[in-house]
Structures are given as C-alpha cells and as structure tokens.
Write an enzyme that holds these catalytic residues in place. Sequence first.
Site, mmCIF file in Angstrom:
data_model
loop_
_atom_site.group_PDB
_atom_site.id
_atom_site.type_symbol
_atom_site.label_atom_id
_atom_site.label_comp_id
_atom_site.label_asym_id
_atom_site.label_seq_id
_atom_site.Cartn_x
_atom_site.Cartn_y
_atom_site.Cartn_z
ATOM 1 N N CYS A 147 47.057 25.715 53.971
ATOM 2 C CA CYS A 147 47.383 26.742 54.951
ATOM 3 C C CYS A 147 46.170 27.102 55.813
ATOM 4 O O CYS A 147 45.762 26.300 56.630
ATOM 5 C CB CYS A 147 47.988 27.968 54.251
ATOM 6 S SG CYS A 147 48.938 29.027 55.363
ATOM 7 N N HIS A 160 52.285 26.091 50.357
ATOM 8 C CA HIS A 160 51.564 26.523 49.162
ATOM 9 C C HIS A 160 52.216 25.945 47.901
ATOM 10 O O HIS A 160 53.205 26.499 47.399
ATOM 11 C CB HIS A 160 51.576 28.052 49.055
ATOM 12 C CG HIS A 160 50.835 28.743 50.146
ATOM 13 N ND1 HIS A 160 49.589 29.296 49.960
ATOM 14 C CD2 HIS A 160 51.151 28.974 51.443
ATOM 15 C CE1 HIS A 160 49.171 29.843 51.088
ATOM 16 N NE2 HIS A 160 50.102 29.661 52.008
ATOM 17 N N GLU A 166 51.232 26.225 44.962
ATOM 18 C CA GLU A 166 51.091 27.194 43.866
ATOM 19 C C GLU A 166 52.148 28.293 43.906
ATOM 20 O O GLU A 166 52.336 29.007 42.912
ATOM 21 C CB GLU A 166 49.684 27.817 43.892
ATOM 22 C CG GLU A 166 49.440 28.879 44.950
ATOM 23 C CD GLU A 166 49.139 28.332 46.340
ATOM 24 O OE1 GLU A 166 48.806 29.154 47.229
ATOM 25 O OE2 GLU A 166 49.241 27.101 46.539
#
Length: 203
Positions: A96, A180, A182
């Site tokens: 990002c 993302h 995660e």
Amino acid sequence: MKKILISQRRDPVPGRDEERDGMDVRLAKIFFDLGYLPIPLCSELYEAENYIEAFQTDAILINSGNDIGEYPQRDQLEVRLLDYAKTHSIPVLAICRGTQMLNQYCGGSLVSVTGHVATRQTLQGEWAKNQGYTDVNSYHNFAITQETLGEGLEVLACTQDGVVKAIKHKRFPWLGIMWHPEREANLPETDKKLLSELFNSRI
C-alpha cells in the site's frame, strides 16, 4: 533463519508526549511462517550510520500506514532501505503506502482517488489472471496510474478505473501491491505463492 527488515508506521500517542512506531502484528506471523525472522525498524534512526547494514538482511518490507511526507523520518529511512536493497540485490515487498513510496523513489507521483477505502476491487490484466487473483481488499486515498508510474517500473494489475494495484521493478526483485494480505482472515494462497516466489528471487 533468514531476516526481513520491516519499516513501521509512525504515530503520535494522544495524551502522551511521545511518538511511536508500530505495525500490524499479523504481518510478523505471515513472514515467520514463510521462514523469515521479522525485524521491525525504528524510524528515528533514519540517520544512524550503519543501522540498516548491521542487520545483514535477506529481504525488506516497505510497510503501509501514514501518507508520504507526513513523517519525513520514516520517508528517509525507507529511502535508505531501498538504496540498500539496490546495492545488495535484496528482494523488496511494498504494501500500500509502501508501493507509493517505491513509485516515488523511482521518480513517479500519486493522484487522489475515491472509492478505494474499505472496499474490494477486481484486478484486471493477464498477470492477475495467471496468478489466480480476482478481487483484493483496498484501503487507500492516493494512487498510482499509468501516467504517474516511476522509471523502471512495470504495471502488473489495475482496476477498471485505471488505478494501479500491483507493480514490479524491471531490473530489481521489487514488488509493490496495493492491498493488505495481513487483513484477510487467512493468508490467501495467491498471496502466499506470490511472497514465496518474491523472497526466493535474486537478480
């Protein structure tokens, strides 16, 4: 165990006279499971001589969080990380804001966008199809486009509105993604395969 250096977001702490570096704890598990020892970096040591060199790292993550220019210390640390990666041919993953920093490092710029915060976006292009990607999460107000792409970078995937979602360097083993991994409930197999391929790569 191989080592991966991770830049962190930097934020003031309300009610306290301090600033803190931080990262999503889920990132540590992702890289540990991939066989890497995650080492978060202190942004205040951006000028410390030999700070990065002392780790003798095997990979680097330019992390998400903060806008570029919000904390110059963090920006400068990440520039030094990319300088080190270039000199030593080290794989870099940018997530990002990290992808935006990678683009700026290569002379690119950003544009403001809407509709890319807390949404899912469909990836377009042969690369996304070959990698098995369909949609990914999205959390950003600024974006890279074909017109603002940095020198030496290649677009891998875009969305229908022309926002770039994945880039790579044409020479160095550097990959930038605008989603993302995660933040998914479980690391998708597409991301696991992508990261494994990247961190096993060398020039």
